[in-house]
Design an enzyme around this catalytic site. Structure first.
Site, PDB file in Angstrom:
ATOM      1  N   PRO A 179       0.812  -1.223   0.000  1.00 40.04           N
ATOM      2  CA  PRO A 179       0.000   0.000   0.000  1.00 40.04           C
ATOM      3  C   PRO A 179       0.845   1.273   0.000  1.00 40.04           C
ATOM      4  CG  PRO A 179      -0.187  -1.167   2.104  1.00 40.04           C
ATOM      5  CD  PRO A 179       0.608  -2.028   1.197  1.00 40.04           C
TER       6      PRO A 179
ATOM      7  N   ASP B 171     -11.552  -0.810 -24.617  1.00 41.85           N
ATOM      8  CA  ASP B 171     -11.800  -0.878 -23.186  1.00 41.85           C
ATOM      9  C   ASP B 171     -11.605   0.476 -22.517  1.00 41.85           C
ATOM     10  OD1 ASP B 171     -12.632  -3.372 -22.582  1.00 41.85           O
ATOM     11  OD2 ASP B 171     -10.639  -4.184 -22.211  1.00 41.85           O
TER      12      ASP B 171
ATOM     13  N   ARG C  25      -3.501  -9.469 -20.596  1.00 44.13           N
ATOM     14  CA  ARG C  25      -4.492  -9.163 -21.630  1.00 44.13           C
ATOM     15  C   ARG C  25      -3.935  -8.217 -22.682  1.00 44.13           C
ATOM     16  NH1 ARG C  25      -9.264  -8.226 -20.603  1.00 44.13           N
ATOM     17  NH2 ARG C  25      -9.554  -6.377 -21.846  1.00 44.13           N
TER      18      ARG C  25
ATOM     19  N   GLU D  85       3.040  -7.857   8.664  1.00 47.76           N
ATOM     20  CA  GLU D  85       3.117  -6.399   8.697  1.00 47.76           C
ATOM     21  C   GLU D  85       4.046  -5.847   7.622  1.00 47.76           C
ATOM     22  OE1 GLU D  85       0.544  -7.380  10.752  1.00 47.76           O
ATOM     23  OE2 GLU D  85       0.636  -5.211  10.606  1.00 47.76           O
TER      24      GLU D  85
HETATM   25 CL1  6GU Z   1      -0.424  -4.112  -3.919  1.00 50.07          CL
HETATM   26  N1  6GU Z   1      -0.420  -4.957  -1.431  1.00 50.07           N
HETATM   27  C1  6GU Z   1      -0.858  -4.928  -0.160  1.00 50.07           C
HETATM   28  N2  6GU Z   1      -0.315  -5.796   0.704  1.00 50.07           N
HETATM   29  N3  6GU Z   1      -1.790  -4.088   0.275  1.00 50.07           N
HETATM   30  C2  6GU Z   1      -2.313  -3.236  -0.612  1.00 50.07           C
HETATM   31  C3  6GU Z   1      -1.909  -3.209  -1.957  1.00 50.07           C
HETATM   32  C4  6GU Z   1      -0.940  -4.100  -2.333  1.00 50.07           C
HETATM   33  N4  6GU Z   1      -2.611  -2.252  -2.595  1.00 50.07           N
HETATM   34  C5  6GU Z   1      -3.411  -1.720  -1.680  1.00 50.07           C
HETATM   35  N5  6GU Z   1      -3.246  -2.289  -0.478  1.00 50.07           N
END
Ligand code: 6GU
Length: 241
Positions: free
Chosen positions: A89, A169, A154, A116
């Site tokens: 994230p 798309d 894709r 974590e």
């Molecule tokens: Cl790509 N990985 C993780 N662990 N959490 C996330 C994410 C990715 N994208 C949003 N939250």
């Protein structure tokens, strides 16, 4: 394209990559997907891949050494150089432009963290870039990796049956617009009739209607995607109608 995924749950990737467009692309040899489990490279009876964080706090951190050995094995399996992409994230939000860039590579290595996170020293030493799939919390990087595998697959030449469907798309046009609505049989239904123009046989009128719907939808639902100053004169007219 070859994709190596480092994950404690390789079965998860195998499953999501066996169905639909991605599964067919793999059968056609357009996608060569390999899973690598750090646990297979962990030492000792317990094959430990994680431990408690220095400084205390909840959760576990993935250890450097099993990841290092696992990544080395993945790299050694093929001489093609590949970026190491960490799904997290904290990463840069994934966009279709980034997907296009990745899809053009011969190979990439995706690293899925669990718990974590991953020891920061491993990330600093081995990771090329960090990618997020959105501003929400996931338990691990596997879903992000599956998203990247799907989106880049894709775009491989020959992955889609109708070459047209990729170009039309959402986000794939030059302006990155949302897709227009689609209709099929029956033409008349208690929930509404198919717009007359789509049944007119007038291909120019149909193309114009679809473009207008794409513009309107993007303007209503995702104004952040629409840079009105970048629209052609014809598009601006369609949007104003
Ligand atoms: Cl790509 N990985 C993780 N662990 N959490 C996330 C994410 C990715 N994208 C949003 N939250």
């Amino acid at each position: 394209m070859r994709i190596d995924v480092i994950t404690l749950f390789p079965e998860f990737m195998a499953q999501s990559a066996s169905l639909g467009v991605v599964g067919r692309a793999a059968e056609r040899g357009l996608l060569d997907l390999h899973g690598w489990n750090p646990r297979d490279y962990a030492e000792g009876n317990y094959r430990r891949v994680d431990d408690r964080p220095f400084g205390g706090g909840p959760g576990m951190v993935m250890l450097i050494e099993p990841l290092r050995a696992c990544l080395a094995a993945a790299k050694a399996a093929d001489p093609t150089p590949a970026p190491v992409i960490y799904l997290s994230p904290q990463g840069k939000p994934l966009t279709q432009a980034k997907v296009r860039e990745l899809a053009a590579l011969p190979r990439m290595i995706l690293l899925c963290g669990r718990y974590e996170g991953v020891d920061e020293r491993f990330l600093a030493a081995e990771v090329t870039e960090e990618i997020s799939i959105g501003d929400y919390v996931l338990s691990g990087g596997e879903l992000g990796a599956a998203v990247i595998v799907d989106a880049v697959t894709r775009l491989q030449e020959g992955a889609l049956n109708d070459a047209e469907s990729a170009a039309q798309d959402s986000f794939e046009g030059p302006q990155g617009l949302l897709d227009c609505p689609h209709y099929s049989q029956p033409a008349q239904h208690e929930w509404g009739d198919v717009p007359d123009v789509l049944r007119s046989g007038n291909h120019a009128a149909i193309a114009r209607w679809r473009r207008q719907q794409s513009l309107l939808r993007t303007w209503l639902r995702r104004p952040d995607l629409l840079d009105e100053s970048q629209l052609s004169k014809a598009d601006r007219k369609l949007l104003a109608e």
